[in-house]
Enzyme design. Structure first.
Site, PDB file in Angstrom:
ATOM      1  CB  SER A   1       2.689  20.010 -32.097  1.00 52.02           C
ATOM      2  OG  SER A   1       3.947  18.936 -31.339  1.00 52.02           O
TER       3      SER A   1
ATOM      4  CG  ASP B   1       7.614  16.411 -31.250  1.00 54.47           C
ATOM      5  OD1 ASP B   1       7.158  17.374 -32.369  1.00 54.47           O
ATOM      6  OD2 ASP B   1       8.226  16.639 -29.841  1.00 54.47           O
TER       7      ASP B   1
ATOM      8  CG  ASP C   1       2.307  14.064 -34.705  1.00 52.55           C
ATOM      9  OD1 ASP C   1       2.411  14.347 -33.457  1.00 52.55           O
ATOM     10  OD2 ASP C   1       3.255  13.015 -34.101  1.00 52.55           O
TER      11      ASP C   1
HETATM   12 MG   LIG Z   1       4.840  11.537 -33.253  1.00 53.90          MG
END
Ligand SMILES: [Mg+2]
Length: 312
Positions: A187, A101, A99
């Site tokens: 993402s 962020d 992932d």
């Molecule tokens: Mg995240």
């Protein structure tokens, strides 16, 4: 009744800033194993004071109980305990997907854009509603992106200098490249930054959402283009990449911090919830709450000597 025994590896990982395993913790750890008649076959130090492997044999009927008890002990002691099947798949990974962020980078990009556009409060209200389960990911994304209409399309250029990579992100991805392991960023954020993160870290794949740009190219329209990368799509993308690379899913790993990373963790052979929300930690195949992503190499069974060689 005869039940079969299965081989597992239990890895204890102490926090970076609080190394060492107290006698009290080790006693509690063995008490859990003893209560379920788990046999400890061998021990390996991966890192002095930080990481140790126990090869154990657990009766199939006890696995669930042992996992729950170790999870509770782990939370109480503030030491990660990773429980996984023993065998070649642990070390011979073929693909690791991340992932972006709050996993590869320390920020949430949507919050950075919102700050840039002075719509922080509105965006965080929608984020909170999504977290409380009032709206789903696709709805929250389209509502938040809607608030970004009119923002100059150069916003991503100006955000790049503010991005902070998570400690260990560069070393881990470098080590994985050296090992010949394919890597990806998947993402729910936006493609310009996901592509940039891909280039910075030397990742093989990047998938994220595309923000529509006005016809004259100057500003965001407040809409996304194409398929929204949500939790389900992250799982599909992981499968697609594995197929393309001719890799069995057992050799894949997903790393993330959010609830929309749980599906890809379930699709992958193994999953790591990295500094994730408690509800995500509970459901993930494993959790790691240390400072550095590099500690994932302990989960894969590498020791400090090997890690030093891999990152140089
Ligand atoms: Mg995240």
């Amino acid at each position: 009744m005869v039940t079969s025994s299965l081989d597992y590896v239990c890895t204890l990982i102490a926090p970076t800033d609080k190394p060492g395993f107290s006698e009290e913790f080790i006693n509690a750890f063995f008490a859990v194993l003893t209560a379920s008649a788990v046999a400890v076959n061998s021990t390996r130090i991966l890192s002095k004071d930080r990481a140790v492997d126990y090869d154990i044999q657990v009766s199939a009927s006890e696995i669930f109980e042992v996992k729950i008890s170790l999870f509770e002990l782990s939370n109480k002691a503030g030491i990660d305990i990773v429980f996984q099947p023993a065998g070649d798949a642990r070390r011979s990974k073929g693909l690791v997907v991340f992932d972006m962020d709050s996993t590869l980078i320390q920020q949430e990009v949507i919050d950075m854009i919102a700050a840039y556009a002075n719509v922080e409060e509105e965006v965080s209200k929608i984020t909170a509603a999504a977290m409380n389960g009032e709206i789903d990911f696709n709805q929250s994304l389209s509502q938040r992106v809607g608030l970004l209409a009119g923002i100059p399309s150069t916003v991503f250029e100006s955000l790049k200098s503010q991005i902070v990579f998570t400690p260990g992100a560069r070393q881990l991805t470098h080590a994985l490249n050296k090992l010949g392991v394919k890597t990806a960023v998947l993402s729910g954020g936006f493609i310009p930054l996901a592509k940039w993160v891909q280039a910075e870290l030397g990742l093989d794949y990047a998938h994220a959402n595309t923000l529509e740009i006005s016809e004259d190219g100057t500003q965001l329209t407040g809409r996304t283009l194409g398929t929204v990368v949500n939790g389900h799509v992250k799982g599909q993308l992981l499968e697609e990449i594995a197929t393309k690379e001719n890799l069995d899913l057992s050799r894949t790993v997903a790393v993330g911090d959010g609830s929309n990373d749980l599906i890809m963790m379930g699709v992958a052979g193994f999953g790591v919830a990295f500094n994730a929300k408690p509800a995500v930690q509970e459901k993930a195949p494993s959790k790691l709450n240390t400072e550095s992503l590099l500690d994932i190499l302990y989960i894969f069974g590498y020791n400090d000597e090997e890690i030093t060689e891999l990152i140089n």
